[in-house]
Write a protein that holds these residues in place. Structure first.
Motif, mmCIF file in Angstrom:
data_model
loop_
_atom_site.group_PDB
_atom_site.id
_atom_site.type_symbol
_atom_site.label_atom_id
_atom_site.label_comp_id
_atom_site.label_asym_id
_atom_site.label_seq_id
_atom_site.Cartn_x
_atom_site.Cartn_y
_atom_site.Cartn_z
ATOM 1 N N ILE A 102 0.840 -1.201 0.000
ATOM 2 C CA ILE A 102 0.000 0.000 0.000
ATOM 3 C C ILE A 102 0.873 1.249 0.000
ATOM 4 O O ILE A 102 0.632 2.202 -0.755
ATOM 5 N N ALA A 103 1.908 1.242 0.849
ATOM 6 C CA ALA A 103 2.817 2.392 0.911
ATOM 7 C C ALA A 103 3.535 2.595 -0.413
ATOM 8 O O ALA A 103 3.749 3.727 -0.864
ATOM 9 N N ALA A 104 3.922 1.480 -1.055
ATOM 10 C CA ALA A 104 4.626 1.582 -2.337
ATOM 11 C C ALA A 104 3.752 2.247 -3.392
ATOM 12 O O ALA A 104 4.188 3.168 -4.103
ATOM 13 N N LEU A 105 2.522 1.807 -3.502
ATOM 14 C CA LEU A 105 1.650 2.289 -4.572
ATOM 15 C C LEU A 105 1.070 3.670 -4.313
ATOM 16 O O LEU A 105 0.814 4.425 -5.257
ATOM 17 N N THR A 106 0.844 4.007 -3.050
ATOM 18 C CA THR A 106 0.187 5.281 -2.736
ATOM 19 C C THR A 106 1.160 6.355 -2.280
ATOM 20 O O THR A 106 0.792 7.534 -2.237
ATOM 21 N N GLY A 107 2.378 5.962 -1.927
ATOM 22 C CA GLY A 107 3.361 6.916 -1.413
ATOM 23 C C GLY A 107 4.157 7.587 -2.513
ATOM 24 O O GLY A 107 3.792 7.520 -3.703
ATOM 25 N N PRO A 108 5.268 8.245 -2.165
ATOM 26 C CA PRO A 108 6.097 8.945 -3.145
ATOM 27 C C PRO A 108 6.580 7.997 -4.251
ATOM 28 O O PRO A 108 7.035 6.891 -3.964
#
Length: 399
Positions: A283-289
């Motif tokens: 989730i962090a990979a796809l939605t983050g920087p």
């Protein structure tokens, strides 16, 4: 008495992992091996992704079983990212999160193949494709595409290979091992042909964000180009390549609802849910920087130019320019039959052995990809290692 099933005995081990293991074994003996064999970014996973995983590990909610198809919030993030990157409109309920791209590939064939079904498989192809198809009783039908066509098949070739037993076409764009990228027009022609013959299309798009033309824009997706394929197209993707997350083992497939339901049934018995902590990292990979993805892409673009510069000046090598992924697939027919340090290579496999044993450079021969006469070089390694390894190859082949 030990009994091994015919099905498992018929599978060949991964050629790329086998070469990597040989290279590592030589390195433990003190040999200065440089490996161009494994398709794995040399970058660490971005810090914000690692931090998300650390937080997730401390949350008891992630210590339990979750939905087989994937965390709902992760599937929603995947759908949003596929819209952003590939222009796809996907139903999160039709996305299944898997333990890496390989599981997505295997479960696809488990869901759609019956014994004797034929699958059109353009070559060169990733080593796992034919093994997975055969494992579930399917018959991979090789449709060869050489350097003269940019390693891309035409509709005429596909039609010539189609029979009344053909049920699916497998595409990989950008391609492993060739780096070929199909244009939107090429995909439109192929997609409309598949639609007219009621064929399933399985599109592996895991390298979709690693392209080096059109300003580095993501590669076109066949489903975005031909949305009428919505009821007959399966998209394979994952975090491994674009986000330097090979070891996290997070992939997915997006499929028509009946196929997604069949895959969930298979996965419920096979592995249940994917590691929740890795999903939270996803989730962090796809939605983050997204800056780390861009930085990695730019580094690969630089290394690609260097690889083409060095290998392109080696007499006997033909080096088509890859448009995506992080591989150079060099045609070595001009080197076969030559004597190199007293050794004569008549196949690309023999040449790859000579490169490993004489120059301590590990590569993967084209035999592994259904395309003998070629050798794959991955440029997903440091600039210094890349330069040194390619210079060794150039020096050896110039002798």
């Amino acid at each position: 008495m030990t009994h091994i099933s015919r099905r498992s005995a018929a599978i060949s081990p991964s050629a790329t992992l086998a070469v990597a293991a040989t290279a590592k074994a030589l390195a433990t003996q003190g040999k200065p091996v440089i490996s161009f064999a494994t398709g794995e970014p040399d970058f660490p996973t971005a810090p914000h992704i690692v931090e998300a995983a650390q937080r997730a590990a401390a949350d008891p909610a992630n210590h339990k079983y979750t939905a087989t198809g994937g965390l709902p919030e992760f599937r929603e993030a995947i759908a949003a990212a596929e819209q952003r990157d590939a222009g796809l409109t996907l139903d999160p309920d039709c996305i299944v999160v898997t333990n890496g791209g390989k599981q997505a590939d295997f479960e696809t064939w488990a869901a759609i193949l019956d014994p004797g079904d034929e699958v059109l498989l353009p070559s060169p192809f990733w080593t796992t494709y034919p093994e997975a198809i055969r494992f579930f009783g399917g018959l991979p039908v090789d449709v060869p595409a050489g350097a003269d066509s940019g390693f891309k098949v035409s509709v005429a070739q596909l039609e010539a290979a189609r029979t009344d037993r053909t049920v699916a076409l497998l595409l990989c764009s950008p391609s492993n091992p060739s780096g070929a990228v199909y244009t939107a027009d090429e995909l439109r022609e192929i997609g409309e042909w598949a639609l007219s013959h009621h064929l399933m299309v399985v599109s592996d798009e895991i390298y979709g964000r690693l392209t080096y033309t059109n300003g580095g824009a993501p590669a076109p997706s066949i489903l975005a180009v031909v949305p009428e394929l919505a009821d007959s197209c399966i998209i394979l993707n994952g975090l491994a390549k674009s986000y330097a997350m090979t070891g996290w083992r997070v992939g997915w497939l997006a499929a028509p609802a009946p196929v997604a339901a069949a895959v969930r049934k298979v996965q419920s018995h096979l592995s249940s849910n994917v590691n929740n902590i890795a999903q939270r990292a996803g989730i962090a990979a796809l939605t983050g920087p997204q800056a780390p993805v861009t930085a990695m892409q730019q580094a690969f673009a630089r290394r690609r130019r260097r690889a083409l510069e060095i290998l392109g000046n080696v007499p006997g090598l033909v080096v088509p320019e890859p448009a995506g992924a992080f591989y150079v697939f060099a045609d070595v027919h001009g080197l076969l039959g030559r004597t190199i340090r007293g050794r004569r290579a008549t196949t690309s496999a023999e040449l790859a052995t000579i490169l490993l044993e004489e120059a301590y450079v590990a590569t993967v021969p084209g035999e592994a990809f259904g395309a003998p006469g070629n050798i794959r070089f991955s440029y997903a390694l440091s600039d210094d290692a890349l330069d040194e390894g390619l210079q060794r190859v150039a020096r050896l082949l110039a002798e």
